[in-house]
Design an enzyme around this catalytic site. Structure first.
Site: not given
Ligand code: AAT
Length: 290
Positions: A34, A163
């Site tokens: 990303q 999350d």
């Molecule tokens: N604590 C609030 C921040 C987030 S970030 C969401 C995280 O999910 C990102 O760091 C991303 O790299 C991770 N992520 C995405 N897909 C996967 C996956 N398949 N496995 C593990 N991690 C993953 C949440 C934001 C919420 C936004 C609301 N609009």
């Protein structure tokens, strides 16, 4: 009036969105998964975006992380083990460690770069949680992790926290009935799943669809709603479980548990907000009625 190029704009749907004044760009780039940016904004201080979407900020992170974590975990007698999928900024882990019974938090984040950025630029979001000895940090795809993990009975998770980025694009497969079923298999006998659902006003179909899917998998699904400043809207979350029901705790019981656990420094969550978050205006009830 400022011009569009000092604004960080996020669409909530194709007709509406919101913006924040950008301030100073601290770092930006592309990871294998990303694109990312860290800004220093006048409204919320350090602010982190992925693929142009707001993830977290040091000024408002407590609205999101405190509710995602404490609403379910205060209902558990002794939350000991938790699994976070995503959450590489460390904000959810920080809230979990406030429960004195917490022995181990496994954090499965897809993107190492998110953790690096949080360590460097977002200390007020994780407060050191990323370096807590109780944290088991794994850089992996949460989908594969949940599918392939088979913990012994005593090692199941009391709480699984999704999350994650929104259920469009890469994270879509982590919001399916099949994935929720895989998560349920990993939960203990006080276990619950906690996740965010989206904006009921702007993404009503998405919120309703996620609640329907959760209800096919879990006996008790309790949606709760909070205004999240960074996301520009009222935002849905849910606690899904076969064992706990957040509506069974009165505001006084929530406050007593916070006191007895020594959790006294929260900026949002208390017994009254716990109960109020489940009070649904009629249009939301209708949106969530199958
Ligand atoms: N604590 C609030 C921040 C987030 S970030 C969401 C995280 O999910 C990102 O760091 C991303 O790299 C991770 N992520 C995405 N897909 C996967 C996956 N398949 N496995 C593990 N991690 C993953 C949440 C934001 C919420 C936004 C609301 N609009």
């Amino acid at each position: 009036m400022s011009s569009d190029n000092d604004r960080l704009i996020e669409a909530l749907n194709e007709n509406a969105g919101h913006y924040l004044k950008s301030g100073r760009l601290i770092e930006a780039g592309d990871t294998p998964f990303q694109s990312y940016e860290v800004w220093d904004t006048p409204q919320f201080g350090r602010l982190f975006r992925l693929d142009g979407f707001f993830m977290t900020s040091e000024g408002d992170e407590f609205f999101y992380h405190e509710n995602l974590i404490h609403v379910p975990s205060i209902c558990q007698i002794d939350p000991r083990r938790a699994l976070i999928i995503g959450g590489g900024d460390g904000g959810s882990a920080d809230e979990l460690f406030k429960h004195p019974t917490m022995e181990k938090v496994t954090l499965v984040e897809l993107d190492q770069k998110v953790v690096d950025i949080a360590r460097r630029h977002l200390p007020k979001v994780h407060n050191g949680a990323l370096d807590d000895p109780r944290l088991d940090l794994q850089i992996a795809d949460g989908l594969a992790y949940v599918r392939t993990t088979a913990p012994a009975a005593g090692e199941r998770f009391d709480l699984i926290v999704l999350d994650l980025t929104d259920p469009i694009g890469p994270a879509e497969a982590l919001y399916t009935e099949a994935f929720f079923t895989d998560c349920k298999r990993l939960l203990s006998d006080q276990g619950a799943l906690s996740l965010h659902l989206g904006a009921p006003v702007f993404q009503g179909e998405r919120v309703a669809m996620l609640v329907t899917r959760l209800r096919r998998v879990f006996n008790t699904v309790r949606p709760h709603f909070h205004y999240i400043p960074l996301y520009g809207s009222l935002w849905g979350m849910a606690c899904a479980s076969d064992h706990i029901d957040p509506l069974r705790l009165s505001p006084v019981e929530v406050d007593q548990r916070l006191l007895s656990r020594g959790i006294q420094q929260l900026q949002y969550y208390n017994g009254d907000t716990h109960r109020a978050a489940f009070a649904q205006p009629n249009y939301i009830r209708q949106c969530l009625t199958p």
